[in-house]
Write an enzyme that holds these catalytic residues in place. Structure first.
Site, PDB file in Angstrom:
ATOM      1  N   ASP A  67       3.387   1.674   3.815  1.00 57.44           N
ATOM      2  CA  ASP A  67       2.102   1.452   3.271  1.00 57.44           C
ATOM      3  C   ASP A  67       2.115   0.362   4.301  1.00 57.44           C
ATOM      4  O   ASP A  67       2.562  -0.476   5.234  1.00 57.44           O
ATOM      5  CB  ASP A  67       1.810   0.879   1.424  1.00 57.44           C
ATOM      6  CG  ASP A  67       2.628   0.040   1.249  1.00 57.44           C
ATOM      7  OD1 ASP A  67       3.280  -1.229   2.001  1.00 57.44           O
ATOM      8  OD2 ASP A  67       2.415   0.109   0.679  1.00 57.44           O
ATOM      9  N   ASP A 136       2.152  -4.195 -11.784  1.00 59.78           N
ATOM     10  CA  ASP A 136       1.408  -2.977 -12.060  1.00 59.78           C
ATOM     11  C   ASP A 136       2.896  -1.411 -11.848  1.00 59.78           C
ATOM     12  O   ASP A 136       3.216  -0.932 -12.328  1.00 59.78           O
ATOM     13  CB  ASP A 136       0.633  -2.836 -11.706  1.00 59.78           C
ATOM     14  CG  ASP A 136      -0.075  -2.090 -10.461  1.00 59.78           C
ATOM     15  OD1 ASP A 136       1.422  -2.178  -9.507  1.00 59.78           O
ATOM     16  OD2 ASP A 136      -0.524  -1.820  -9.836  1.00 59.78           O
ATOM     17  N   HIS A 138       3.934  -0.595  -9.683  1.00 57.73           N
ATOM     18  CA  HIS A 138       4.062   0.215  -8.102  1.00 57.73           C
ATOM     19  C   HIS A 138       5.060   0.252  -7.558  1.00 57.73           C
ATOM     20  O   HIS A 138       5.786  -0.671  -7.352  1.00 57.73           O
ATOM     21  CB  HIS A 138       2.376   0.362  -6.804  1.00 57.73           C
ATOM     22  CG  HIS A 138       2.241  -1.176  -6.766  1.00 57.73           C
ATOM     23  ND1 HIS A 138       1.300  -1.727  -7.128  1.00 57.73           N
ATOM     24  CD2 HIS A 138       2.870  -1.785  -6.542  1.00 57.73           C
ATOM     25  CE1 HIS A 138       1.063  -2.475  -6.033  1.00 57.73           C
ATOM     26  NE2 HIS A 138       2.539  -3.071  -6.283  1.00 57.73           N
ATOM     27  N   GLU A 143      -0.932   3.365  -7.111  1.00 59.10           N
ATOM     28  CA  GLU A 143      -1.060   2.487  -8.606  1.00 59.10           C
ATOM     29  C   GLU A 143      -1.222   3.673  -9.789  1.00 59.10           C
ATOM     30  O   GLU A 143      -0.683   4.544  -9.553  1.00 59.10           O
ATOM     31  CB  GLU A 143      -2.045   1.925  -7.750  1.00 59.10           C
ATOM     32  CG  GLU A 143      -2.384   0.984  -6.621  1.00 59.10           C
ATOM     33  CD  GLU A 143      -2.492  -0.226  -6.965  1.00 59.10           C
ATOM     34  OE1 GLU A 143      -1.514  -0.669  -7.476  1.00 59.10           O
ATOM     35  OE2 GLU A 143      -2.960  -1.231  -6.413  1.00 59.10           O
TER      36      GLU A 143
END
Ligand code: GLP
Length: 262
Positions: A67, A136, A138, A143
């Protein structure tokens, strides 16, 4: 999926680096998927040391990062391009032309995302994908509620992720870009092998959900349970809330695949 528990962060990151080293020595043209984050810094430090001390050769290796932030140039100190140059690219003999990150400054982000998928396909697909674990749950920047079949695309980051990544932006979450281009969960699942690395007590609850909880788009790392060859390397602190600890230790201590690493 296999879970391997090592006593501490140092041992866990060393094991991840040794797995990468073994793959690279077996296949010098390895297509390696790379991740960023604090956890990975020690992995890259181990690889750099192996390069310097034993000549571990990256000259034919090709890399694809998961990313990149949107809207900051690659020279920005908070960009993943800068991170990769600082921790790995400038320190080993990787050919810069063989290293890839999505272009977060592209005018047409949808076209850039399609192009990234094409480049991965043209390289023959990813042999080994390194993954960290977001707070979280990910992987990459997928997400919560990211489609489990998603491909490389633009994603809006959650406030919690921007908070988590604020240290690279002077501690201010408002300065963390709000969007990123990320490989999709489906892109990651297409890799021939996945290696997820998580360390520290703050990852314990989300790791237990990802590994032993139900497969859900709320925790995109849980999709790795579908992957035919996914290994999860953790330290004792991150493993603290797992139910199968005893079995996972048995696997590392007895399965032939791990003999070289014990
Ligand atoms: C970022 C990256 C993720 C990485 C995560 C973990 O959010 N996009 O790919 O897994 O950080 O970071 P850390 O290792 O700092 O906990």
């Amino acid at each position: 999926m296999e879970v391997i528990i090592r006593p501490d962060h140092q041992q866990a990151t060393l094991l991840a680096a040794r797995i990468i080293e073994k793959e690279l020595r077996a296949r010098p043209t390895l297509v390696l998927g790379l991740a960023t984050g604090r956890t990975m810094e020690s992995v890259y430090a181990c690889l750099v040391r192996r390069h310097r001390e034993t000549g571990l050769d990256f000259s034919r290796c090709r890399t694809f990062n998961l990313d990149e932030y949107i809207g900051i140039p690659p020279q920005h100190p908070g960009s993943y391009g800068s991170y990769m140059r600082q921790h790995l690219f400038s320190r080993v003999n990787l050919d810069p032309a063989h290293t890839h990150l999505p272009d977060g400054m592209a005018e047409d982000l949808a076209a850039e995302s399609r192009q990234y998928e094409t480049l991965i396909a043209q390289a023959g697909g990813i042999d080994l994908q390194l993954l960290g674990l977001g707070g979280d749950g990910h992987i990459g920047f997928n997400e919560p509620l990211s489609a489990l079949l998603s491909r490389t695309r633009e994603k809006a980051l959650t406030p919690a992720t921007r908070q988590q990544n604020a240290p690279m932006f002077g501690g201010d979450p408002a300065r963390v870009p709000a969007r990123a281009i990320t490989m999709g969960v489906g892109t990651i699942l297409d890799s021939r092998r996945c290696l997820l690395l998580a360390t520290g007590a703050e990852k314990a609850a989300i790791l237990a959900k990802a590994v032993e909880g139900p497969i859900t788009a709320m925790v995109t790392a849980s999709a790795l349970q579908l992957h035919p060859k996914c290994q999860v390397v953790v330290d004792a602190e991150a493993a603290a809330q797992l139910q199968g600890i005893e079995y996972y230790h048995w696997i590392f201590n007895n399965e032939p695949e791990w003999a070289d690493f014990r």
